[in-house]
Design a protein around this motif. Structure first.
Motif, PDB file in Angstrom:
ATOM      1  N   VAL A   1      12.966   1.210   3.620  1.00  0.00           N
ATOM      2  CA  VAL A   1      12.309   2.076   2.631  1.00  0.00           C
ATOM      3  C   VAL A   1      12.789   3.523   2.715  1.00  0.00           C
ATOM      4  CG1 VAL A   1      10.101   2.991   1.834  1.00  0.00           C
ATOM      5  CG2 VAL A   1      10.315   0.570   2.385  1.00  0.00           C
ATOM      6  N   PRO A   2      12.786   4.174   3.884  1.00  0.00           N
ATOM      7  CA  PRO A   2      13.259   5.564   3.934  1.00  0.00           C
ATOM      8  C   PRO A   2      14.721   5.714   3.532  1.00  0.00           C
ATOM      9  CG  PRO A   2      12.003   5.018   5.903  1.00  0.00           C
ATOM     10  CD  PRO A   2      12.270   3.730   5.187  1.00  0.00           C
ATOM     11  N   VAL A   3      15.539   4.705   3.845  1.00  0.00           N
ATOM     12  CA  VAL A   3      16.952   4.745   3.462  1.00  0.00           C
ATOM     13  C   VAL A   3      17.098   4.705   1.953  1.00  0.00           C
ATOM     14  CG1 VAL A   3      19.188   3.584   3.685  1.00  0.00           C
ATOM     15  CG2 VAL A   3      17.596   3.620   5.626  1.00  0.00           C
ATOM     16  N   THR A   4      16.194   3.958   1.302  1.00  0.00           N
ATOM     17  CA  THR A   4      16.233   3.827  -0.156  1.00  0.00           C
ATOM     18  C   THR A   4      15.703   5.067  -0.857  1.00  0.00           C
ATOM     19  OG1 THR A   4      15.870   1.460   0.192  1.00  0.00           O
ATOM     20  CG2 THR A   4      15.616   2.258  -2.044  1.00  0.00           C
ATOM     21  N   GLY A   5      14.927   5.889  -0.135  1.00  0.00           N
ATOM     22  CA  GLY A   5      14.410   7.113  -0.737  1.00  0.00           C
ATOM     23  C   GLY A   5      12.915   7.176  -0.852  1.00  0.00           C
ATOM     24  N   GLY A   6      12.216   6.164  -0.310  1.00  0.00           N
ATOM     25  CA  GLY A   6      10.762   6.168  -0.299  1.00  0.00           C
ATOM     26  C   GLY A   6      10.233   6.537   1.074  1.00  0.00           C
ATOM     27  N   ALA A   7       8.941   6.303   1.303  1.00  0.00           N
ATOM     28  CA  ALA A   7       8.312   6.635   2.576  1.00  0.00           C
ATOM     29  C   ALA A   7       7.632   5.396   3.151  1.00  0.00           C
ATOM     30  CB  ALA A   7       7.284   7.752   2.395  1.00  0.00           C
ATOM     31  N   LEU A   8       7.717   5.264   4.472  1.00  0.00           N
ATOM     32  CA  LEU A   8       7.094   4.144   5.183  1.00  0.00           C
ATOM     33  C   LEU A   8       6.058   4.705   6.149  1.00  0.00           C
ATOM     34  CD1 LEU A   8       6.952   1.131   5.981  1.00  0.00           C
ATOM     35  CD2 LEU A   8       8.832   1.568   7.593  1.00  0.00           C
ATOM     36  N   LEU A   9       4.832   4.220   6.033  1.00  0.00           N
ATOM     37  CA  LEU A   9       3.735   4.682   6.870  1.00  0.00           C
ATOM     38  C   LEU A   9       3.209   3.502   7.684  1.00  0.00           C
ATOM     39  CD1 LEU A   9       1.750   7.043   7.527  1.00  0.00           C
ATOM     40  CD2 LEU A   9       0.314   6.197   5.657  1.00  0.00           C
ATOM     41  N   SER A  10       3.101   3.690   8.995  1.00  0.00           N
ATOM     42  CA  SER A  10       2.638   2.612   9.860  1.00  0.00           C
ATOM     43  C   SER A  10       1.867   3.179  11.049  1.00  0.00           C
ATOM     44  CB  SER A  10       3.823   1.763  10.349  1.00  0.00           C
ATOM     45  OG  SER A  10       4.751   2.555  11.078  1.00  0.00           O
ATOM     46  N   THR A  11       1.362   2.286  11.883  1.00  0.00           N
ATOM     47  CA  THR A  11       0.582   2.696  13.044  1.00  0.00           C
ATOM     48  C   THR A  11       1.233   2.201  14.325  1.00  0.00           C
ATOM     49  OG1 THR A  11      -0.767   0.691  13.115  1.00  0.00           O
ATOM     50  CG2 THR A  11      -1.544   2.484  11.715  1.00  0.00           C
ATOM     51  N   GLU A  12       0.881   2.845  15.439  1.00  0.00           N
ATOM     52  CA  GLU A  12       1.182   2.291  16.752  1.00  0.00           C
ATOM     53  C   GLU A  12      -0.055   1.634  17.352  1.00  0.00           C
ATOM     54  OE1 GLU A  12       3.095   5.132  19.314  1.00  0.00           O
ATOM     55  OE2 GLU A  12       5.055   4.532  18.532  1.00  0.00           O
TER      56      GLU A  12
ATOM     57  N   VAL B   1      12.323  -3.786  -2.509  1.00  0.00           N
ATOM     58  CA  VAL B   1      12.313  -2.328  -2.596  1.00  0.00           C
ATOM     59  C   VAL B   1      13.292  -1.852  -3.660  1.00  0.00           C
ATOM     60  CG1 VAL B   1      12.829  -0.197  -1.342  1.00  0.00           C
ATOM     61  CG2 VAL B   1      11.489  -2.005  -0.249  1.00  0.00           C
ATOM     62  N   ARG B   2      14.468  -2.462  -3.714  1.00  0.00           N
ATOM     63  CA  ARG B   2      15.442  -2.095  -4.757  1.00  0.00           C
ATOM     64  C   ARG B   2      14.894  -2.443  -6.140  1.00  0.00           C
ATOM     65  NH1 ARG B   2      18.988  -4.338  -0.872  1.00  0.00           N
ATOM     66  NH2 ARG B   2      19.084  -6.303  -2.036  1.00  0.00           N
ATOM     67  N   GLU B   3      14.200  -3.571  -6.233  1.00  0.00           N
ATOM     68  CA  GLU B   3      13.593  -3.972  -7.505  1.00  0.00           C
ATOM     69  C   GLU B   3      12.542  -2.955  -7.941  1.00  0.00           C
ATOM     70  OE1 GLU B   3      13.486  -6.849 -10.658  1.00  0.00           O
ATOM     71  OE2 GLU B   3      14.811  -6.650  -8.908  1.00  0.00           O
ATOM     72  N   LEU B   4      11.758  -2.471  -6.994  1.00  0.00           N
ATOM     73  CA  LEU B   4      10.752  -1.468  -7.312  1.00  0.00           C
ATOM     74  C   LEU B   4      11.395  -0.151  -7.731  1.00  0.00           C
ATOM     75  CD1 LEU B   4       8.132  -2.156  -4.488  1.00  0.00           C
ATOM     76  CD2 LEU B   4       7.869  -2.596  -6.935  1.00  0.00           C
TER      77      LEU B   4
ATOM     78  N   VAL C   1       3.165   7.255  -8.876  1.00  0.00           N
ATOM     79  CA  VAL C   1       3.624   6.777  -7.577  1.00  0.00           C
ATOM     80  C   VAL C   1       3.142   5.348  -7.381  1.00  0.00           C
ATOM     81  CG1 VAL C   1       1.585   7.762  -6.431  1.00  0.00           C
ATOM     82  CG2 VAL C   1       3.639   7.252  -5.086  1.00  0.00           C
ATOM     83  N   ILE C   2       3.935   4.578  -6.622  1.00  0.00           N
ATOM     84  CA  ILE C   2       3.582   3.202  -6.270  1.00  0.00           C
ATOM     85  C   ILE C   2       3.287   3.151  -4.777  1.00  0.00           C
ATOM     86  CG2 ILE C   2       4.420   0.832  -6.021  1.00  0.00           C
ATOM     87  CD1 ILE C   2       6.158   1.325  -8.490  1.00  0.00           C
ATOM     88  N   LEU C   3       2.175   2.543  -4.424  1.00  0.00           N
ATOM     89  CA  LEU C   3       1.851   2.247  -3.027  1.00  0.00           C
ATOM     90  C   LEU C   3       1.875   0.739  -2.856  1.00  0.00           C
ATOM     91  CD1 LEU C   3       0.809   2.776  -0.161  1.00  0.00           C
ATOM     92  CD2 LEU C   3      -1.517   2.907  -1.113  1.00  0.00           C
ATOM     93  N   LEU C   4       2.788   0.265  -2.023  1.00  0.00           N
ATOM     94  CA  LEU C   4       2.841  -1.154  -1.672  1.00  0.00           C
ATOM     95  C   LEU C   4       2.143  -1.309  -0.322  1.00  0.00           C
ATOM     96  CD1 LEU C   4       3.922  -3.969  -2.502  1.00  0.00           C
ATOM     97  CD2 LEU C   4       5.916  -3.498  -1.054  1.00  0.00           C
ATOM     98  N   GLU C   5       1.023  -1.998  -0.320  1.00  0.00           N
ATOM     99  CA  GLU C   5       0.187  -2.154   0.868  1.00  0.00           C
ATOM    100  C   GLU C   5       0.567  -3.476   1.528  1.00  0.00           C
ATOM    101  OE1 GLU C   5      -3.080  -1.262   3.478  1.00  0.00           O
ATOM    102  OE2 GLU C   5      -1.638  -0.139   2.305  1.00  0.00           O
ATOM    103  N   ALA C   6       1.336  -3.402   2.630  1.00  0.00           N
ATOM    104  CA  ALA C   6       1.989  -4.582   3.194  1.00  0.00           C
ATOM    105  C   ALA C   6       1.207  -5.164   4.370  1.00  0.00           C
ATOM    106  CB  ALA C   6       3.405  -4.229   3.636  1.00  0.00           C
ATOM    107  N   HIS C   7       0.963  -6.468   4.302  1.00  0.00           N
ATOM    108  CA  HIS C   7       0.217  -7.181   5.340  1.00  0.00           C
ATOM    109  C   HIS C   7       0.856  -8.544   5.598  1.00  0.00           C
ATOM    110  CE1 HIS C   7      -3.320  -4.453   5.214  1.00  0.00           C
ATOM    111  NE2 HIS C   7      -2.958  -4.301   3.952  1.00  0.00           N
ATOM    112  N   SER C   8       0.355  -9.209   6.635  1.00  0.00           N
ATOM    113  CA  SER C   8       0.725 -10.597   6.865  1.00  0.00           C
ATOM    114  C   SER C   8      -0.534 -11.449   6.840  1.00  0.00           C
ATOM    115  CB  SER C   8       1.441 -10.762   8.212  1.00  0.00           C
ATOM    116  OG  SER C   8       0.549 -10.545   9.292  1.00  0.00           O
ATOM    117  N   MET C   9      -0.353 -12.738   6.643  1.00  0.00           N
ATOM    118  CA  MET C   9      -1.506 -13.643   6.562  1.00  0.00           C
ATOM    119  C   MET C   9      -1.171 -14.949   7.261  1.00  0.00           C
ATOM    120  SD  MET C   9      -1.245 -15.008   2.608  1.00  0.00           S
ATOM    121  CE  MET C   9       0.158 -16.023   2.082  1.00  0.00           C
TER     122      MET C   9
END
Length: 290
Positions: A63-74, A270-273, A165-173
């Motif tokens: 995401v950052p390489v493409t020009g967006g922002a990636l937010l995560s936790t430790e 990400v490229r599609e978005l 702006v688009i926020l993609l909220e990413a999870h696993s299930m």
């Protein structure tokens, strides 16, 4: 006495220059555990790790390489779940109990899955005893507050720059035990948190890559989707749930042979978005000029 936070709670990865108004949020990918938390838990580390959205942040490293922002936790979600309202607290978890006024007694809280979870998966209690009241402030101040401050600021900056702006909220299930297979679930609060065109764009792309995709069932969107999704104000939020069996070995909790393929497909998403945003802006400019 509370234990000081030994690591940064929130990770913000931004490009040198924002090229697309896209934020990917991975709030449940944290894997670092406080020692005092592990000592207070009746569950093993392996059992606690089952609640993580493990490696989801790594699936979106592009995401950052493409020009967006990636937010995560430790920090892990089992310690503080930032995809809950900060008022979703279980009064009985603490000694003395929290005053009930101002708290939200939602179904998630009653099930043990509030902002400070009482239970892990399948309703298993985490703690051997009630927590001290100062744990509430400790966890909210060091984790929940900085995550939402960072997310709010990223969305505001991009909306100010691009108009939307688009926020993609990413999870696993986990694997869904239903009649039809399902690899991905898109949650847009049944059309309320983002434009229908955005949901359709993501669904068509993922289906084209061979994934079985559903909308809103059983995951329509959590707190972050509900709180930030305001398409009429130019903030479009779409929740994405990825089946862990596509990229994770459940026995070792390490990437499986499918990890690199899913990661490549998320890079394609990400490229599609990025293309979707570009075309949306062009259409808006044409409409404004007419």
């Amino acid at each position: 006495m509370t234990t000081p936070t030994p690591y940064p709670a929130v990770i913000i990865q931004k490009p040198q220059k924002t090229a697309i108004p896209l934020v990917v949020s991975s709030p449940h990918s944290g894997q670092k555990y406080f020692q005092d938390f592990l000592q207070s838990s009746r569950l093993s580390l392996w059992e606690l790790q089952q609640t993580e959205d493990r490696f989801v942040d790594q699936l979106f490293e592009c995401v950052p390489v493409t020009g967006g922002a990636l937010l995560s936790t430790e920090f892990p979600r089992i310690w503080c779940d930032v995809n809950r309202d900060c008022r979703e607290l279980d009064s009985g978890m603490f000694k003395p109990p929290l005053p009930p006024s101002g708290l939200l007694q939602t179904s998630k809280v009653r099930a043990g899955f509030g902002v400070i979870p009482r239970c892990a998966t399948q309703g298993r209690p985490i703690y051997t005893h009630c927590l001290p009241l100062d744990e509430v402030q400790r966890r909210l101040v060091t984790s929940w507050v900085p995550y939402h401050e960072a997310l709010h600021n990223l969305l505001r900056e991009m909306k100010d720059q691009f108009g939307s702006v688009i926020l993609l909220e990413a999870h696993s299930m986990p694997r869904l035990h239903q009649a039809k297979s399902c690899d991905m679930v898109l949650g847009d609060l049944h059309g309320k948190s983002c434009s229908t065109a955005l949901t359709e764009c993501v669904e068509q792309y993922l289906s084209g890559q061979g994934y079985a995709v559903r909308r809103n069932v059983p995951y329509a969107g959590g707190y972050i989707t509900r709180h930030y999704g305001r398409p009429s104000d130019g903030i479009h939020v779409l929740q994405l749930e990825i089946c862990r069996s596509r990229y994770l070995n459940p026995a070792t909790l390490q990437p499986s042979r499918g990890f690199e393929q899913v990661k490549a497909d998320m890079e394609g998403l990400v490229r599609e978005l990025a293309d979707f945003v570009c075309h949306s802006f062009e259409a808006a400019e044409v409409e404004a000029a007419e």
